[in-house]
Design a protein around this motif. Structure first.
Motif, PDB file in Angstrom:
ATOM      1  N   ILE A   5     -40.808  -5.370   0.629  1.00 51.74           N
ATOM      2  CA  ILE A   5     -41.045  -6.342   1.148  1.00 51.74           C
ATOM      3  C   ILE A   5     -39.489  -7.201   2.403  1.00 51.74           C
ATOM      4  CG2 ILE A   5     -40.865  -8.923   0.886  1.00 51.74           C
ATOM      5  CD1 ILE A   5     -42.708  -7.583  -0.680  1.00 51.74           C
ATOM      6  N   ASP A   6     -40.772  -7.320   3.485  1.00 56.18           N
ATOM      7  CA  ASP A   6     -39.439  -7.739   4.844  1.00 56.18           C
ATOM      8  C   ASP A   6     -39.090  -9.261   4.655  1.00 56.18           C
ATOM      9  OD1 ASP A   6     -41.093  -5.330   6.254  1.00 56.18           O
ATOM     10  OD2 ASP A   6     -42.793  -5.701   5.983  1.00 56.18           O
ATOM     11  N   MET A   7     -39.915  -9.589   4.313  1.00 59.01           N
ATOM     12  CA  MET A   7     -39.430 -11.170   4.168  1.00 59.01           C
ATOM     13  C   MET A   7     -39.580 -11.887   3.067  1.00 59.01           C
ATOM     14  SD  MET A   7     -40.079 -14.455   6.942  1.00 59.01           S
ATOM     15  CE  MET A   7     -39.090 -13.710   8.391  1.00 59.01           C
ATOM     16  N   VAL A   8     -39.328 -12.929   2.305  1.00 61.46           N
ATOM     17  CA  VAL A   8     -39.184 -13.135   1.354  1.00 61.46           C
ATOM     18  C   VAL A   8     -39.596 -15.369   2.222  1.00 61.46           C
ATOM     19  CG1 VAL A   8     -38.034 -14.597  -0.664  1.00 61.46           C
ATOM     20  CG2 VAL A   8     -37.849 -12.654  -0.474  1.00 61.46           C
TER      21      VAL A   8
ATOM     22  N   LEU B 244     -32.161 -18.018  -1.433  1.00 60.82           N
ATOM     23  CA  LEU B 244     -30.928 -17.417  -1.869  1.00 60.82           C
ATOM     24  C   LEU B 244     -31.032 -15.906  -2.466  1.00 60.82           C
ATOM     25  CD1 LEU B 244     -28.961 -20.605  -1.866  1.00 60.82           C
ATOM     26  CD2 LEU B 244     -28.759 -18.897   0.415  1.00 60.82           C
ATOM     27  N   GLU B 245     -31.724 -15.945  -3.062  1.00 59.31           N
ATOM     28  CA  GLU B 245     -31.723 -14.891  -3.318  1.00 59.31           C
ATOM     29  C   GLU B 245     -32.749 -13.960  -3.237  1.00 59.31           C
ATOM     30  OE1 GLU B 245     -30.704 -12.428  -7.279  1.00 59.31           O
ATOM     31  OE2 GLU B 245     -30.149 -14.497  -6.997  1.00 59.31           O
ATOM     32  N   GLY B 246     -32.614 -14.067  -2.044  1.00 55.68           N
ATOM     33  CA  GLY B 246     -33.701 -12.820  -1.200  1.00 55.68           C
ATOM     34  C   GLY B 246     -32.697 -12.254  -0.585  1.00 55.68           C
ATOM     35  N   TYR B 247     -32.875 -13.859  -0.175  1.00 55.99           N
ATOM     36  CA  TYR B 247     -30.580 -13.203   1.098  1.00 55.99           C
ATOM     37  C   TYR B 247     -29.835 -12.332   0.527  1.00 55.99           C
ATOM     38  CZ  TYR B 247     -26.413 -14.542   4.550  1.00 55.99           C
ATOM     39  OH  TYR B 247     -25.807 -14.330   4.544  1.00 55.99           O
TER      40      TYR B 247
ATOM     41  N   ARG C  50     -34.999 -10.934   5.095  1.00 57.54           N
ATOM     42  CA  ARG C  50     -34.418 -12.130   5.136  1.00 57.54           C
ATOM     43  C   ARG C  50     -36.052 -12.900   4.491  1.00 57.54           C
ATOM     44  NH1 ARG C  50     -35.828  -7.476   8.935  1.00 57.54           N
ATOM     45  NH2 ARG C  50     -34.556  -7.969  11.250  1.00 57.54           N
ATOM     46  N   SER C  51     -34.968 -14.471   4.672  1.00 57.24           N
ATOM     47  CA  SER C  51     -35.675 -15.709   3.810  1.00 57.24           C
ATOM     48  C   SER C  51     -35.980 -17.118   4.661  1.00 57.24           C
ATOM     49  CB  SER C  51     -34.384 -15.338   2.594  1.00 57.24           C
ATOM     50  OG  SER C  51     -35.046 -14.483   1.745  1.00 57.24           O
ATOM     51  N   LEU C  52     -36.669 -17.022   3.765  1.00 54.87           N
ATOM     52  CA  LEU C  52     -36.783 -18.562   4.635  1.00 54.87           C
ATOM     53  C   LEU C  52     -37.625 -20.040   3.260  1.00 54.87           C
ATOM     54  CD1 LEU C  52     -39.891 -17.865   7.412  1.00 54.87           C
ATOM     55  CD2 LEU C  52     -37.832 -18.245   7.189  1.00 54.87           C
ATOM     56  N   ALA C  53     -36.739 -20.811   3.598  1.00 51.03           N
ATOM     57  CA  ALA C  53     -37.470 -22.311   2.609  1.00 51.03           C
ATOM     58  C   ALA C  53     -38.071 -22.977   3.007  1.00 51.03           C
ATOM     59  CB  ALA C  53     -35.946 -22.394   2.137  1.00 51.03           C
ATOM     60  N   VAL C  54     -38.906 -23.508   2.698  1.00 47.68           N
ATOM     61  CA  VAL C  54     -40.053 -24.259   3.723  1.00 47.68           C
ATOM     62  C   VAL C  54     -40.065 -25.585   2.309  1.00 47.68           C
ATOM     63  CG1 VAL C  54     -41.524 -24.479   4.635  1.00 47.68           C
ATOM     64  CG2 VAL C  54     -40.668 -22.523   4.883  1.00 47.68           C
ATOM     65  N   SER C  55     -39.459 -26.956   2.742  1.00 49.89           N
ATOM     66  CA  SER C  55     -39.826 -27.780   2.326  1.00 49.89           C
ATOM     67  C   SER C  55     -41.058 -29.281   3.236  1.00 49.89           C
ATOM     68  CB  SER C  55     -38.426 -28.280   1.239  1.00 49.89           C
ATOM     69  OG  SER C  55     -37.869 -27.440   0.731  1.00 49.89           O
ATOM     70  N   VAL C  56     -40.436 -30.107   2.316  1.00 50.37           N
ATOM     71  CA  VAL C  56     -41.243 -31.537   2.984  1.00 50.37           C
ATOM     72  C   VAL C  56     -41.512 -32.615   2.191  1.00 50.37           C
ATOM     73  CG1 VAL C  56     -43.912 -31.070   2.766  1.00 50.37           C
ATOM     74  CG2 VAL C  56     -43.386 -32.328   4.158  1.00 50.37           C
ATOM     75  N   SER C  57     -41.241 -33.811   2.793  1.00 50.51           N
ATOM     76  CA  SER C  57     -40.737 -34.698   1.894  1.00 50.51           C
ATOM     77  C   SER C  57     -42.425 -35.154   1.088  1.00 50.51           C
ATOM     78  CB  SER C  57     -40.231 -36.745   2.239  1.00 50.51           C
ATOM     79  OG  SER C  57     -40.574 -37.402   1.717  1.00 50.51           O
ATOM     80  N   GLY C  58     -42.087 -35.404  -0.280  1.00 52.41           N
ATOM     81  CA  GLY C  58     -43.312 -36.395  -0.495  1.00 52.41           C
ATOM     82  C   GLY C  58     -43.861 -36.934   0.135  1.00 52.41           C
ATOM     83  N   LYS C  59     -43.475 -37.906   0.581  1.00 52.48           N
ATOM     84  CA  LYS C  59     -43.914 -38.597   1.312  1.00 52.48           C
ATOM     85  C   LYS C  59     -44.746 -38.821   2.668  1.00 52.48           C
ATOM     86  CE  LYS C  59     -41.439 -42.740  -0.899  1.00 52.48           C
ATOM     87  NZ  LYS C  59     -40.170 -43.219  -1.158  1.00 52.48           N
ATOM     88  N   SER C  60     -44.312 -37.796   3.225  1.00 54.54           N
ATOM     89  CA  SER C  60     -44.999 -36.930   5.035  1.00 54.54           C
ATOM     90  C   SER C  60     -46.208 -37.067   5.033  1.00 54.54           C
ATOM     91  CB  SER C  60     -44.107 -35.585   5.085  1.00 54.54           C
ATOM     92  OG  SER C  60     -44.897 -35.350   6.300  1.00 54.54           O
ATOM     93  N   ALA C  61     -46.486 -38.101   6.195  1.00 55.48           N
ATOM     94  CA  ALA C  61     -47.816 -37.263   6.397  1.00 55.48           C
ATOM     95  C   ALA C  61     -47.966 -35.608   7.374  1.00 55.48           C
ATOM     96  CB  ALA C  61     -47.847 -38.638   7.913  1.00 55.48           C
TER      97      ALA C  61
ATOM     98  N   LYS D  61     -30.513 -10.074   8.266  1.00 52.15           N
ATOM     99  CA  LYS D  61     -30.615 -10.514   7.078  1.00 52.15           C
ATOM    100  C   LYS D  61     -30.058 -12.174   8.034  1.00 52.15           C
ATOM    101  CE  LYS D  61     -27.812 -10.800   3.476  1.00 52.15           C
ATOM    102  NZ  LYS D  61     -26.342 -10.364   2.688  1.00 52.15           N
ATOM    103  N   PHE D  62     -31.051 -12.993   7.580  1.00 54.56           N
ATOM    104  CA  PHE D  62     -30.753 -14.467   6.986  1.00 54.56           C
ATOM    105  C   PHE D  62     -31.216 -15.270   5.777  1.00 54.56           C
ATOM    106  CE2 PHE D  62     -34.239 -13.852   9.941  1.00 54.56           C
ATOM    107  CZ  PHE D  62     -35.988 -14.170   9.267  1.00 54.56           C
ATOM    108  N   MET D  63     -30.860 -16.317   6.010  1.00 52.25           N
ATOM    109  CA  MET D  63     -31.490 -17.122   5.334  1.00 52.25           C
ATOM    110  C   MET D  63     -31.939 -18.791   6.134  1.00 52.25           C
ATOM    111  SD  MET D  63     -32.728 -19.207   2.573  1.00 52.25           S
ATOM    112  CE  MET D  63     -32.445 -21.175   2.166  1.00 52.25           C
ATOM    113  N   TYR D  64     -33.162 -18.563   5.806  1.00 50.90           N
ATOM    114  CA  TYR D  64     -33.151 -20.437   6.479  1.00 50.90           C
ATOM    115  C   TYR D  64     -34.294 -21.549   5.993  1.00 50.90           C
ATOM    116  CZ  TYR D  64     -32.395 -18.192  11.249  1.00 50.90           C
ATOM    117  OH  TYR D  64     -31.550 -16.605  12.226  1.00 50.90           O
ATOM    118  N   ASN D  65     -32.941 -22.794   5.844  1.00 52.18           N
ATOM    119  CA  ASN D  65     -33.737 -24.237   5.355  1.00 52.18           C
ATOM    120  C   ASN D  65     -34.263 -24.665   6.257  1.00 52.18           C
ATOM    121  OD1 ASN D  65     -33.758 -25.646   2.856  1.00 52.18           O
ATOM    122  ND2 ASN D  65     -32.115 -26.852   3.371  1.00 52.18           N
ATOM    123  N   ILE D  66     -35.496 -25.216   6.284  1.00 51.39           N
ATOM    124  CA  ILE D  66     -36.372 -25.541   7.116  1.00 51.39           C
ATOM    125  C   ILE D  66     -36.925 -26.689   5.799  1.00 51.39           C
ATOM    126  CG2 ILE D  66     -38.311 -25.176   8.163  1.00 51.39           C
ATOM    127  CD1 ILE D  66     -38.002 -22.120   8.131  1.00 51.39           C
TER     128      ILE D  66
END
Length: 249
Positions: A89-92, A116-119, A124-135, A158-163
């Motif tokens: 795997i190249d990216m989580v 973070l477990e991927g990191y 290389r790892s990303l966490a992607v989130s958005v508010s439930g109220k977002s347009a 190697k990185f972990m970006y919280n987006i």
């Protein structure tokens, strides 16, 4: 690119489905997610507990989709060490989570914990989130992440970006801002719940309080309509306190 998709909303989470659909056309996508919602699990692991793995049909052109009766970090760890070990795997990517993970949310977030477990496995790892109220829709987020994926990949081995995506994007352009972790405190309100057997239980529903966040924090960036990208690490040492303690010798 060979991508492992995980989440904490469960194998049938809408954000996971939309992201998998967007990425599968250009990448080899493997899915491993909890068989039910596992929000707030941080990086917890099911130690000493048998984890049942099931094949899932997501009606998507992914290489393989599996569900696990465990926690988000279980899914990442099991996928990288056993289930998809030979796929290199190249990216989580964890998400897309319905609910922001800003500031000190990262301490509790199952979405962040899975990434973070991927990191922790040097992926290389990303966490992607958005508010439930977002347009901003999951479809928009998936398109933006897909377009930016090669750029992120090239920023390091190697990185972990919280987006985190804002409630609404700036109208003139899509803007990624690299930020530091802000501070978010919760005023926890415990509601008393009477169970069917007559006993009393307590249900926590906290209200977020964002305090003392300067313009360089993830919280401030998202409030400006930007997409916040915060590099995280596993290091939790309080170096200022450590240096003070060492000076007392």
């Amino acid at each position: 690119m060979r991508i492992l998709l995980v989440n904490d909303d469960g194998i049938h989470g809408e954000g996971l489905f939309v992201l998998a659909k967007e990425l599968a056309g250009r990448h080899d996508v493997y899915v491993c997610a909890p068989n039910r919602e596992q929000s707030g699990m941080s990086q917890a692991l099911s130690v000493g507990v048998p984890l049942r793995v099931s094949d899932e049909r997501l009606d998507l052109p992914v290489k393989k989709a599996l569900s696990v009766d465990g926690r988000p970090a279980d899914c990442t760890k099991l996928a990288l060490e056993i289930l998809f070990k030979d796929e290199q795997i190249d990216m989580v990517i964890s998400g897309i989570n319905k609910g922001a993970n800003l500031g000190t949310d990262v301490l509790y977030s199952g979405t962040v914990g899975a990434a973070l477990e991927g990191y922790n496995h040097n992926v290389r790892s990303l966490a992607v989130s958005v508010s439930g109220k977002s347009a901003v829709s999951f479809e928009q987020i998936a398109e933006i992440i897909a377009a930016k994926l090669d750029y992120f990949y090239q920023t390091g081995e190697k990185f972990m970006y919280n987006i985190n995506f804002p409630l609404a994007l700036n109208s003139d352009k899509i803007e990624f801002v690299f930020t530091k972790q802000g501070f978010r405190r919760y005023e926890n309100e415990f509601h008393t719940v009477e169970l069917s057997d007559g006993s009393t239980a307590y249900k926590m529903q906290g209200n977020a309080q964002d305090i003392g966040n300067d313009e360089f924090t993830d919280i401030a960036a998202v409030k400006r309509g930007c997409i916040s990208v915060t590099p995280l690490t596993l290091e939790r040492t309080d170096f200022a306190k450590l240096n003070k303690l060492n000076s007392l010798k």
